[in-house]
Design a protein around this motif. Structure first.
Motif, PDB file in Angstrom:
ATOM      1  N   VAL A  33       0.914  -1.312  -0.036  1.00 50.56           N
ATOM      2  CA  VAL A  33       0.105  -0.088  -0.048  1.00 50.56           C
ATOM      3  C   VAL A  33       0.797   1.291  -0.006  1.00 50.56           C
ATOM      4  N   VAL A  34       0.659   2.001  -0.854  1.00 48.74           N
ATOM      5  CA  VAL A  34       1.555   3.361  -1.014  1.00 48.74           C
ATOM      6  C   VAL A  34       0.645   4.480  -0.759  1.00 48.74           C
ATOM      7  N   GLU A  35       1.272   5.449   0.193  1.00 46.62           N
ATOM      8  CA  GLU A  35       0.082   6.625   0.616  1.00 46.62           C
ATOM      9  C   GLU A  35       1.120   7.906   0.881  1.00 46.62           C
ATOM     10  N   ARG A  36       0.536   8.855   0.091  1.00 44.61           N
ATOM     11  CA  ARG A  36       1.186  10.249   0.007  1.00 44.61           C
ATOM     12  C   ARG A  36       1.330  10.870   1.471  1.00 44.61           C
ATOM     13  N   GLU A  37       0.611  10.883   2.348  1.00 39.05           N
ATOM     14  CA  GLU A  37       0.392  11.356   3.681  1.00 39.05           C
ATOM     15  C   GLU A  37       1.677  10.850   4.400  1.00 39.05           C
ATOM     16  N   SER A  38       1.984  11.154   5.603  1.00 38.09           N
ATOM     17  CA  SER A  38       2.997  10.876   6.623  1.00 38.09           C
ATOM     18  C   SER A  38       2.185  10.049   7.527  1.00 38.09           C
TER      19      SER A  38
END
Length: 410
Positions: A33-38
């Protein structure tokens, strides 16, 4: 973590839909899973109020606790979650270009699930004039300031909109000691269903129906708004504006890629299996249907996880000879009726993961919806609804060219 460059399934977006799908898949294949948020968890981690989690954890939870629960469940299942990763392009294959702390990379996968969610329409998209002072926020921005930064951006704002998220804005304001002085709704009735529509009255917040904001006034900070309603134009003194609702799919990734966008819904066009126009790509969650609850998106993500797994089984049993998925037989679902905004799924397919067609209207409607297959009516339903409300029609068992016709009552 080191970013893996090849996985069975890549999920873009770590909200409820993406995490639910990844959790379903993790026991059977490699999932990233890739997520742009921290931080993972999606919009709920900004919502410090109840109720979340009833169908997922069987108890009411605050948004941040619910988000942490979904993340923990996914990680326990073996899901890899990579944060601060921006997806910049989708390619056939499928493969995805990303940027991370380590630089530009390309991730190859057997299947990709798009679950990037939604965003609220901005002031500019709503054509609100006036000056550009500080203190004009979306509900999401307000929640971030209040719950994540313990900030109070204003004291006496007005709220534009009466959707579910507009009432979430009231709860967020109450948490921070903010007292909204009015809700502004352009339509003749509140968008949220009864009894939620009574909530502003319980909080002593006037609701101005058939009213729109013409202009925002102020130099450095909001000082007032000009509204126009049944009694003409007037000025409301306020120190902030919460521009809530009218969600739009977060679908900027679809530009110039293999996944085609549906111009009506704003999200990817899918068939009844959740497959995009490139069938290596699937989609789930609110990027398909702005906007549903976190629980709805979680359930849809679960369903897409199982669907992708079934699609992958033959390939994974013969890893040396992977075969592309069969090209699905698709026909567009035709809408007939000026008040019908969009339908999801947009294409038919012989296989079905979805049980229902979901529709929206662009104005209050009362009448009859009929479903036709190959020109023959197969089902008919009464309809009495308002904009931004979910309409569900069971998908007929018959295959063929499908159309949905709205006949409005006089």
């Amino acid at each position: 973590m080191t970013l893996p460059l090849q996985v069975d399934v890549l999920v873009i977006g770590a909200g409820p839909a993406g995490l639910a799908a990844a959790t379903e898949l993790a026991a059977h294949c490699t999932v990233l899973v890739v997520e742009r948020e921290s931080a993972a968890g999606g919009i709920p981690r900004h919502c410090g109020h109840y109720p979340f989690g009833m169908r997922e954890f069987y108890r009411p939870m605050r948004g941040p606790d619910y988000a942490r629960g979904l993340v923990k469940r996914a990680q326990t299942a073996g899901v890899n979650i990579a944060l601060n990763v921006n997806v910049v392009a989708l390619h056939p294959g499928p493969c995805v270009s990303v940027t991370a702390d380590s630089g530009l990379a390309t991730i190859k996968a057997r299947r990709v699930l798009l679950a990037t969610g939604v965003r609220e329409s901005s002031r500019a998209q709503r054509l609100i004039g006036g000056t550009k002072p500080g203190g004009v926020l979306s509900t999401g921005a307000l929640q971030g300031l209040v719950y994540l930064e313990n900030s109070r951006p204003f004291r006496r704002p007005v709220i534009l909109g009466t959707e579910l998220v507009s009432f979430s804005a009231i709860m967020t304001c109450a948490h921070a000691g903010i007292r909204p002085i009015a809700m502004i709704e352009p339509n003749t009735t509140p968008t949220a269903r009864w009894p939620l529509s009574l909530y502003p009255r319980l909080k002593n917040i006037p609701v101005h129906l058939s009213t729109r904001i013409l202009a925002i006034e102020g130099r450095d900070r909001v000082e007032g708004v000009i509204v126009e309603g049944p009694d003409g134009k007037r000025h409301i003194e306020t120190d902030g504006v919460i521009v809530s609702g009218r969600f739009r799919s977060e679908a900027t990734l679809l530009a110039d890629g293999p996944v085609k966008r549906d111009p009506a819904s704003g999200g990817p066009a899918i068939d009844m299996m959740g497959r995009c126009t490139d069938p290596h790509y699937y989609a789930a969650g609110n990027m398909l249907h702005p906007v549903e609850t976190a629980g709805w998106c979680w359930a849809e993500g679960q369903k897409m996880g199982r669907t992708i797994l079934a699609d992958l089984q033959d390939e994974m049993s013969s890893p040396d000879q992977p075969a592309p998925p069969p090209s699905p037989t698709r026909q567009p679902i035709v809408l007939a009726g000026e008040a019908l905004s969009w339908v999801v799924p947009q294409f038919t397919s012989k296989e079905r993961a979805f049980d229902h067609l979901q529709l929206r209207v662009n104005r209050p409607v009362k009448g009859r919806l009929s479903v036709h297959v190959d020109g023959r009516e197969v089902a008919s339903y009464p309809v009495h609804t308002r904009p931004e409300r979910r309409i569900l029609l069971p998908i007929p068992s018959q295959d063929g060219a499908m159309s949905i016709i709205l006949e409005e009552a006089p």
